[in-house]
Each structure stands twice: as C-alpha cells, then as structure tokens.
Design an enzyme around this catalytic site. Structure first.
Site, PDB file in Angstrom:
ATOM      1  CG  HIS A  69      -1.745  -1.054   1.546  1.00  0.00           C
ATOM      2  ND1 HIS A  69      -1.331  -2.199   2.159  1.00  0.00           N
ATOM      3  CD2 HIS A  69      -3.084  -1.207   1.344  1.00  0.00           C
ATOM      4  CE1 HIS A  69      -2.359  -3.034   2.303  1.00  0.00           C
ATOM      5  NE2 HIS A  69      -3.431  -2.459   1.814  1.00  0.00           N
ATOM      6  CG  ASP A 124       1.696  -0.949   3.393  1.00  0.00           C
ATOM      7  OD1 ASP A 124       0.887  -0.610   4.255  1.00  0.00           O
ATOM      8  OD2 ASP A 124       1.468  -1.783   2.488  1.00  0.00           O
TER       9      ASP A 124
HETATM   10  C1  XUL Z   1      -7.342  -6.737   4.446  1.00  0.00           C
HETATM   11  C2  XUL Z   1      -6.628  -7.109   3.208  1.00  0.00           C
HETATM   12  C3  XUL Z   1      -5.828  -6.030   2.569  1.00  0.00           C
HETATM   13  C4  XUL Z   1      -5.767  -6.099   1.076  1.00  0.00           C
HETATM   14  C5  XUL Z   1      -5.049  -4.934   0.451  1.00  0.00           C
HETATM   15  O1  XUL Z   1      -8.089  -7.759   5.006  1.00  0.00           O
HETATM   16  O2  XUL Z   1      -6.669  -8.226   2.786  1.00  0.00           O
HETATM   17  O3  XUL Z   1      -4.562  -6.065   3.115  1.00  0.00           O
HETATM   18  O4  XUL Z   1      -5.169  -7.264   0.641  1.00  0.00           O
HETATM   19  O5  XUL Z   1      -5.554  -3.707   0.808  1.00  0.00           O
END
Ligand code: XUL
Ligand code: CO
Length: 438
Positions: free
Chosen positions: A101, A104
């Site tokens: 992300h 992150d």
């Molecule tokens: C949350 C989840 C996230 C997604 C990406 O449950 O799975 O981490 O994979 O935003």
C-alpha cells in the site's frame, strides 16, 4: 553494505526429508511441474504491510515484533532503510514478487503534495532495489482505510471532499505502481460499506463506488498502465457490511456497472471463510466468470470469526487452491501473495523466514499434489461420468436452448422414474488424500 538479517543464510532447497529448520523441503524454484518451473506456477509475493509494518499488536496488547532496522520514526530515512531490509528479506527467501500500500512504504505528509513527495522518495529506493535483486511488484494499492478522514468510507463516503482525497491517493498509487512496472493494482474496499443502514444511502454509495472505478479505468488508459485491475472481496471487518462481500457480489456489481471487462478478482482465503464460503468455491466462482486474477494466500482460524491472516500451512487447502489455478491455465499477471502475519508470539526477525518457508513449502506441495491429481485423472473422470446423461440428445437440446417444458413433459411421461446413483463423496475424498504429502 549493511546486513539486516545477519543470522539468516539464503534459504535453499534441502529435500523432503531434511530436518534443518531454515531450508525448503518442498519448494524447489526451478523444478519443473508439467510445463513450468515451480516459481512460475506459484509466483510468490510477500506483503510489505505484514512483513515490514505489522507490529504484532492486538486489541489488548502492544506490538511485540522486533525490528532492529526500524527506529520507529516516520522519517523518510527510516522508510528507505526499511525498504532495503525488505529486499534483503525477499532475496534471502527467494521470493520474486511483493505487494504494498502507498502508506506502508512511505509516511503520509501534511497534504496531498507532501504525501506524494514522501512516496516518490521511497519509490526511488524500491526501484533501485528491484533493479539490484530482480524482484518485481505483483501489485500496488492505496490505503484508503487507516486515516481518520476515511471513517465513513473512501469512494463511498458521505462527503464529496473525502471522495476527492481518495481519488488523489489512488491516482498517485497507480502512478508509482506503473513506474515500478507493477503487474497489477488492487482495490480492496476496507471501509467501502456501512455500520448501520439508519444513516446510509446505499444506492448512492454504490453508484459513487462505480464512478470511482470508472475514473480509475480512464486514468489507467491515460497513463498507459497495462497491468491488471483487481477487486478483493471481503464481507466484513472493519465495517459491519462491505459492498464487495464475496466473489459473486463483486461480479454482479462489476457487470451492473459495465466494469467487468476491466477487472478481475483477487481472492483471499480468510475473506472467503468470513463470507461463509470455502476458498475453492470463491476461486471457482471467479474462474467460471473468467475473472480469477490473483490470490491472497493465508488462512483463518476456523473456530474464530475474524480475519486472523495466518500463514497458510494447510496442505489440503493449498492443493484445492492449486487445482483451481491449474484449471485456469495458471497465473498470468497474478500470483500467491502471502497476505499473512506471524502470531504475536512469533516476534523475532527469523520468524518472518519460518512463516514464509511454511507458506512456500505448503504451496509447493499443493502444486505437486494438484498436478498429480489431474494427471491421475480419476476425479475428473468421475465428474465427467456423473454428468454423462447430459451428453444424450435430450441433454444436448436442453443445453443448446432448443428444448421446451412441453418436450420435458413428453420425455418424463415416457420414461418412468429415473435411476439415481451415488455421489461417492467419501470415495473421492480418499482419492484426494492419497496425494497429500508434506
Ligand atoms: C485486508 C486485506 C488487505 C488487502 C489490500 O483484510 O486483505 O490487506 O489485501 O488492501
Ligand atoms: Co488481502
């Protein structure tokens, strides 16, 4: 050069009978399974948010993870050092892909421009480390659920200014995913749902979500990003109800809003479980629609009702997953992303390696078992035989749309009571089990 994991040697394959703790017993990256080496079948990715950013806290206790490379600050220096540590981890584990992300990898700044500047600084390091190690970005995404502005959702917020912020963030996250040569981009609607219908205009929120995704598609074309767009279903947590609740709901939404040709699905095991489905069900629903894109590989804890994101150590489940992946002809842009965290009790850096070794060996074993089940053929043969009556003239006429209810009436009246046969589920489970080996 600094070594961040000085106590860990690169993980090598040592064979199924090895008893050393820091080796692969089943994952041999270049070993051919049918037409491709294991690494190309499995396309493993590590999740930056769990591997580098998860402190291993829980609602009752602080984080326990030891991260000697991380000074705990929000500085860019710290973010860059963390990125270098991550790539050393990928290299030593022999993992070819990663996912992140925006938030992150780099801290949010004061306003859109400052946040973008922060991200650019760390993306430079990511690009450098990708070039140094050969690791690739499986997918990028924007974190549209942590900041308090997203309390009512992002693209489904009741506030148009929040929608605008979400758009700005996705635009930039797509830019950097594109710049890093990402193979895909994920939309997970962390807060795209509601806590109560008493304060929610669901129709308006869903229309906004569709507009948002159309804007993303337009921008994708504008910048020439060729990677895949994925929606990741999850029914609940953090909201009470999330709009992308399962594969069928996502496919229906995408169809309704003319988006299906632009998206496929990123299916996560623990999310499938929360939706009350088997993982294989979710994969098969996606595959039938030609929309199985990628997989977030983890498992839940069956007797708990929340998203525990455990590392996948279940051989049976991994075999089922790989049967679906092989049935669709393998991944193209997608892969197996370990969206998984260590238990709070496994707080040492070396536990990151133990965790990924568990997941990689489990899926290598699952791949081999799935390939062997397909090659042996008796389960597929059983299914074909089970539906053989549909290969008759009547079956053909029904399937092609020629037959009417009156035709069925005439046929049923002439044949008497049909003979039914056993589904043999337990026999098939025994056949399946013959191939499971850790
Ligand atoms: C949350 C989840 C996230 C997604 C990406 O449950 O799975 O981490 O994979 O935003
Ligand atoms: Co996920």
């Amino acid at each position: 050069m600094t070594e961040f994991f000085p106590d860990v040697e690169p993980i090598r394959f040592a064979g199924p009978d090895a008893t050393d703790e820091m080796v692969f017993r089943r994952y041999e990256r270049d070993r051919m399974v049918d037409d491709k080496p294991m690494c190309e079948h499995l396309r493993f990715a590590s999740a930056y948010w769990h591997t580098m950013r998860n402190p291993l806290s829980d609602p009752f206790g602080v984080g326990t993870a030891q991260m000697p490379w991380d000074d705990g600050s929000d500085s860019i220096d710290n973010a860059c050092r963390r990125a270098r540590a991550f790539f050393e981890f990928l290299e030593k584990c022999g993992i070819d892909h990663y996912c992140f992300h925006d938030r992150d990898v780099a801290p949010e700044g004061d306003g859109v421009v400052a946040s973008e500047r922060n991200l650019d600084a760390v993306v430079e390091v990511l690009a450098e480390e990708q070039a140094r190690t050969g690791a690739n970005l499986l997918w990028g995404t924007a974190c549209l659920f942590t900041h308090p502005r997203y309390v009512h959702g992002a693209s489904t917020s009741c506030l148009v200014d929040v929608f605008a912020h979400a758009g700005a963030q996705v635009r930039k996250a797509m830019d950097v995913t594109h710049a890093l040569g990402g193979a895909g981009y994920v939309f997970w609607g962390g807060r795209e749902g509601y806590s109560s219908l008493l304060n929610t205009d669901m129709k308006r929120e869903l229309d906004h979500l569709a507009r948002f995704l159309h804007m993303a598609v337009e921008y994708k074309h504008q910048i020439g990003f060729k990677g895949a767009f994925y929606i990741e279903p999850k029914p609940k947590e953090p909201t009470t109800h999330q709009y992308d609740s399962d594969a069928a709901a996502c496919l229906n939404f995408l169809r309704e809003h003319d988006l299906l040709e632009h998206f496929s699905l990123n299916i996560e095991t623990n999310h499938a479980e929360l939706a009350g489905h088997a993982m294989r069900h979710e994969l098969q629903v996606s595959r039938m629609a030609g929309a199985l894109g990628s997989i977030d590989a983890n498992i839940g804890t069956p007797n708990l009702g929340w998203d525990t994101d455990c590392f996948p150590g279940n051989l049976y489940l991994a075999t089922e997953v790989m049967l679906e992946v092989l049935a669709m002809g393998g991944f193209t842009t997608g892969g197996l992303n370990f969206d998984a965290k260590r238990r709070r009790e496994s707080f040492e850096p070396r536990d990151l390696f133990h965790a990924h070794i568990l997941g990689m060996d489990t899926f290598a074993a699952g791949l081999e078992a799935a390939a062997a089940i397909i090659a042996e053929g008796s389960i597929d043969a059983f299914i074909s035989e089970r539906y053989a009556s549909w290969d008759s003239e009547l079956g053909r006429r029904i399937e092609s749309g020629e037959a009417t209810l009156s035709d069925l009436h005439a046929h049923a009246s002439s044949i008497g009571e049909p003979a039914v046969v056993s589904g043999r589920q337990e026999r098939l489970e025994s056949i399946f089990n013959r191939f499971i080996r850790g």
